[in-house]
Design a protein around this motif. Structure first.
Motif, PDB file in Angstrom:
ATOM      1  N   GLU A 105      81.018 -17.921 -38.465  1.00 34.43           N
ATOM      2  CA  GLU A 105      82.255 -17.738 -37.712  1.00 34.43           C
ATOM      3  C   GLU A 105      83.467 -18.108 -38.554  1.00 34.43           C
ATOM      4  O   GLU A 105      84.533 -17.530 -38.412  1.00 34.43           O
ATOM      5  CB  GLU A 105      82.208 -18.589 -36.436  1.00 34.43           C
ATOM      6  CG  GLU A 105      81.199 -18.102 -35.410  1.00 34.43           C
ATOM      7  CD  GLU A 105      81.606 -16.795 -34.780  1.00 34.43           C
ATOM      8  OE1 GLU A 105      82.820 -16.556 -34.687  1.00 34.43           O
ATOM      9  OE2 GLU A 105      80.734 -16.004 -34.398  1.00 34.43           O
ATOM     10  N   ARG A 147      84.100 -15.139 -41.525  1.00 39.60           N
ATOM     11  CA  ARG A 147      84.041 -13.708 -41.256  1.00 39.60           C
ATOM     12  C   ARG A 147      85.172 -12.971 -41.956  1.00 39.60           C
ATOM     13  O   ARG A 147      84.979 -11.903 -42.538  1.00 39.60           O
ATOM     14  CB  ARG A 147      84.116 -13.459 -39.747  1.00 39.60           C
ATOM     15  CG  ARG A 147      82.845 -13.814 -38.994  1.00 39.60           C
ATOM     16  CD  ARG A 147      83.007 -13.495 -37.526  1.00 39.60           C
ATOM     17  NE  ARG A 147      84.163 -14.187 -36.959  1.00 39.60           N
ATOM     18  CZ  ARG A 147      84.630 -13.948 -35.741  1.00 39.60           C
ATOM     19  NH1 ARG A 147      84.071 -13.039 -34.987  1.00 39.60           N
ATOM     20  NH2 ARG A 147      85.684 -14.612 -35.288  1.00 39.60           N
ATOM     21  N   THR A 189      81.618  -2.113 -36.680  1.00 39.85           N
ATOM     22  CA  THR A 189      81.852  -3.483 -36.208  1.00 39.85           C
ATOM     23  C   THR A 189      81.972  -3.524 -34.691  1.00 39.85           C
ATOM     24  O   THR A 189      82.386  -2.541 -34.062  1.00 39.85           O
ATOM     25  CB  THR A 189      83.131  -4.058 -36.842  1.00 39.85           C
ATOM     26  OG1 THR A 189      83.324  -5.393 -36.370  1.00 39.85           O
ATOM     27  CG2 THR A 189      84.342  -3.224 -36.483  1.00 39.85           C
ATOM     28  N   ASP A 190      81.562  -4.660 -34.127  1.00 42.23           N
ATOM     29  CA  ASP A 190      81.806  -4.922 -32.700  1.00 42.23           C
ATOM     30  C   ASP A 190      82.783  -6.080 -32.524  1.00 42.23           C
ATOM     31  O   ASP A 190      82.936  -6.619 -31.430  1.00 42.23           O
ATOM     32  CB  ASP A 190      80.486  -5.247 -31.988  1.00 42.23           C
ATOM     33  CG  ASP A 190      79.795  -6.463 -32.587  1.00 42.23           C
ATOM     34  OD1 ASP A 190      80.270  -6.959 -33.642  1.00 42.23           O
ATOM     35  OD2 ASP A 190      78.795  -6.926 -32.008  1.00 42.23           O
ATOM     36  N   ASP A 191      83.458  -6.452 -33.641  1.00 40.81           N
ATOM     37  CA  ASP A 191      84.392  -7.572 -33.648  1.00 40.81           C
ATOM     38  C   ASP A 191      85.810  -7.024 -33.744  1.00 40.81           C
ATOM     39  O   ASP A 191      86.166  -6.390 -34.738  1.00 40.81           O
ATOM     40  CB  ASP A 191      84.086  -8.496 -34.827  1.00 40.81           C
ATOM     41  CG  ASP A 191      84.855  -9.800 -34.758  1.00 40.81           C
ATOM     42  OD1 ASP A 191      85.702  -9.940 -33.855  1.00 40.81           O
ATOM     43  OD2 ASP A 191      84.617 -10.676 -35.596  1.00 40.81           O
ATOM     44  N   ASP A 192      86.614  -7.255 -32.711  1.00 37.86           N
ATOM     45  CA  ASP A 192      87.985  -6.746 -32.737  1.00 37.86           C
ATOM     46  C   ASP A 192      88.945  -7.671 -33.471  1.00 37.86           C
ATOM     47  O   ASP A 192      90.085  -7.302 -33.737  1.00 37.86           O
ATOM     48  CB  ASP A 192      88.491  -6.505 -31.313  1.00 37.86           C
ATOM     49  CG  ASP A 192      88.440  -7.764 -30.459  1.00 37.86           C
ATOM     50  OD1 ASP A 192      87.887  -8.778 -30.955  1.00 37.86           O
ATOM     51  OD2 ASP A 192      88.930  -7.736 -29.323  1.00 37.86           O
ATOM     52  N   PRO A 199      88.160  -9.843 -36.730  1.00 40.12           N
ATOM     53  CA  PRO A 199      87.273 -10.445 -37.729  1.00 40.12           C
ATOM     54  C   PRO A 199      87.877 -11.639 -38.456  1.00 40.12           C
ATOM     55  O   PRO A 199      87.143 -12.422 -39.069  1.00 40.12           O
ATOM     56  CB  PRO A 199      87.010  -9.286 -38.699  1.00 40.12           C
ATOM     57  CG  PRO A 199      88.183  -8.399 -38.558  1.00 40.12           C
ATOM     58  CD  PRO A 199      88.604  -8.499 -37.136  1.00 40.12           C
ATOM     59  N   SER A 220      89.692 -14.001 -36.912  1.00 39.85           N
ATOM     60  CA  SER A 220      89.834 -15.093 -35.931  1.00 39.85           C
ATOM     61  C   SER A 220      91.277 -15.567 -35.792  1.00 39.85           C
ATOM     62  O   SER A 220      91.538 -16.761 -35.594  1.00 39.85           O
ATOM     63  CB  SER A 220      88.924 -16.274 -36.319  1.00 39.85           C
ATOM     64  OG  SER A 220      87.581 -15.855 -36.397  1.00 39.85           O
TER      65      SER A 220
END
Length: 432
Positions: free
Chosen positions: A3, A6, A38-41, A43, A45
């Protein structure tokens, strides 16, 4: 990565892509793409420093003319914020769910293009439109329709290496292979005699005196064009602004006036690709730019090249001679009414388009290649639906209409009994 790393992992991946593709930056014939799944809007953070560094890396890739393609993963309706990735893809959306749905629609379109083996359209040749002796508009010529065929390659059965083919001319009298230095004559057979021509004479026969490119002859109303008078598939021309600045402005002035007056330009056209194609009579039909509800361009502004027939190309159907006293037969009102009902019952849907129907022969060819590559049995692979066959449900629903239409023409109807006797007689002839 974890986390906490990323954003660093994304930055490192983008740096690696930039380093790998940098050597191809000056090659125009190489298409460079980076696919991001990707499923991370977010990346990075929310880290402003990491976000800025990642965006700088993506900007460096764009400077290298790299096409960045985002494939967001998730179910439609889920939250996927465009705050970060929207800066990369330059996508405009009213909400998070709209952004995800919009990107997935684009993704579906791309997969459809890959499935149909649709390639990027490339310029076929550079040409120009000559208007008199003083005006010349530089154009790019595109072939919009081309028959997709199976790529057949000859390979060695033992090594699977590609084989090269060579053509040689053999003397009919001596059987010797003629060399390139030998003079090979071409000719024709006229009334049983061979007429030969030297290479120079043959070239003079094929060459035309018309200057290369489009030579304007004049204008005609758009209603002059007949749909059945097209001798081959149309092409498309677009101004060559990149190599000749200022061409687009001149082309659009010409283009807009043709649309306003509803006129088409009649030209003679000689291709510069080969000298053996001769000249054609063509009509340049202006096309207005069209966009969808999202502002994406559907049809570009340009001109269609419609190839018109010469007087030598026209064919006229032969008239069937009637016997003396024989009257001309016309269809009755009942027959016309039954035909109208039949057409209405078998009418295709409003959104039907032949460009959405896949070639079943090509699809089966690609399925077989895929099965062989994966070590599977091609005969056991599931076949794609053949959309060129009649829809049984539609014809079953129109069965009564077809029967009523057939009753109006009993002499043209083939009964099952007659069809069976025809097959039996054909088998009997083969047995003999």
């Amino acid at each position: 990565g974890s986390e906490d790393h990323r954003g660093l992992s994304l930055k490192l991946a983008l740096w690696t892509c930039s380093h790998m593709l940098k050597e191809y930056s000056k090659k125009d014939n190489v298409e460079k793409r980076v696919f991001i799944f990707t499923d991370d809007d977010d990346p990075c953070s929310g880290d402003k420093v990491t976000t800025s560094q990642a965006l700088d890396r993506m900007g460096a890739l764009k400077e290298l003319k790299v096409d960045l393609q985002l494939y967001p993963l998730g179910e439609p309706g889920e939250r996927f914020s465009p705050e970060f990735w929207g800066q990369v893809i330059e996508a405009c959306s009213s909400g998070d769910s709209d952004f995800l749905e919009e990107m997935q629609l684009i993704q579906a379109d791309k997969f459809e293009m890959i499935r149909r083996k649709i390639n990027k359209k490339k310029r076929w040749l550079k040409t120009h439109l000559r208007i008199g002796d003083r005006v010349k508009i530089q154009l790019e010529y595109y072939l919009m329709l081309s028959k997709q065929t199976k790529v057949q390659r000859a390979v060695d059965a033992r090594t699977n290496s590609l084989l090269k083919s060579h053509t040689a001319y053999v003397s009919h009298e001596t059987g010797e292979v003629l060399q390139k230095e030998d003079k090979i004559l071409k000719g024709w057979t006229v009334r049983g005699q061979n007429v030969h021509a030297t290479p120079l004479e043959y070239k003079c026969i094929k060459d035309c005196d018309i200057p290369p490119g489009f030579n304007l002859l004049g204008f005609k109303p758009a209603s002059y064009l007949k749909p059945h008078q097209q001798v081959r598939a149309s092409a498309f021309v677009y101004p060559n602004e990149k190599e000749h600045p200022g061409t687009c402005k001149l082309f659009l002035m010409f283009h807009e006036k043709m649309l306003q007056l509803d006129q088409v330009a009649i030209c003679s056209f000689a291709s510069t690709r080969t000298s053996s194609t001769g000249a054609d009579i063509v009509a340049l039909v202006a096309q207005q730019e069209a966009k969808d509800e999202y502002g994406n361009q559907i049809d570009p502004p340009g001109m269609w090249v419609v190839f018109l027939p010469f007087a030598d190309d026209m064919r006229f159907p032969e008239e069937i001679p009637r016997k003396k006293g024989e009257e001309v037969c016309f269809s009755s009102e009942d027959q016309v009414a039954k035909a109208r009902e039949l057409i209405g019952a078998l009418k295709l849907e409003g959104d039907w388009d032949s460009t959405y129907v896949s070639n079943p022969s090509l699809q089966r060819h690609y399925e077989t290649l895929q099965a062989i590559a994966l070590g599977e049995d091609p005969t056991k692979t599931k076949r794609a639906p053949d959309e060129t066959l009649p829809d049984p449900d539609r014809f079953e629903a129109a069965a009564r209409t077809i029967s009523r239409f057939a009753m109006e023409f009993p002499e043209m109807t083939v009964s099952k009994k007659r069809a069976g006797s025809t097959k039996a007689s054909a088998k009997g002839k083969k047995a003999k």
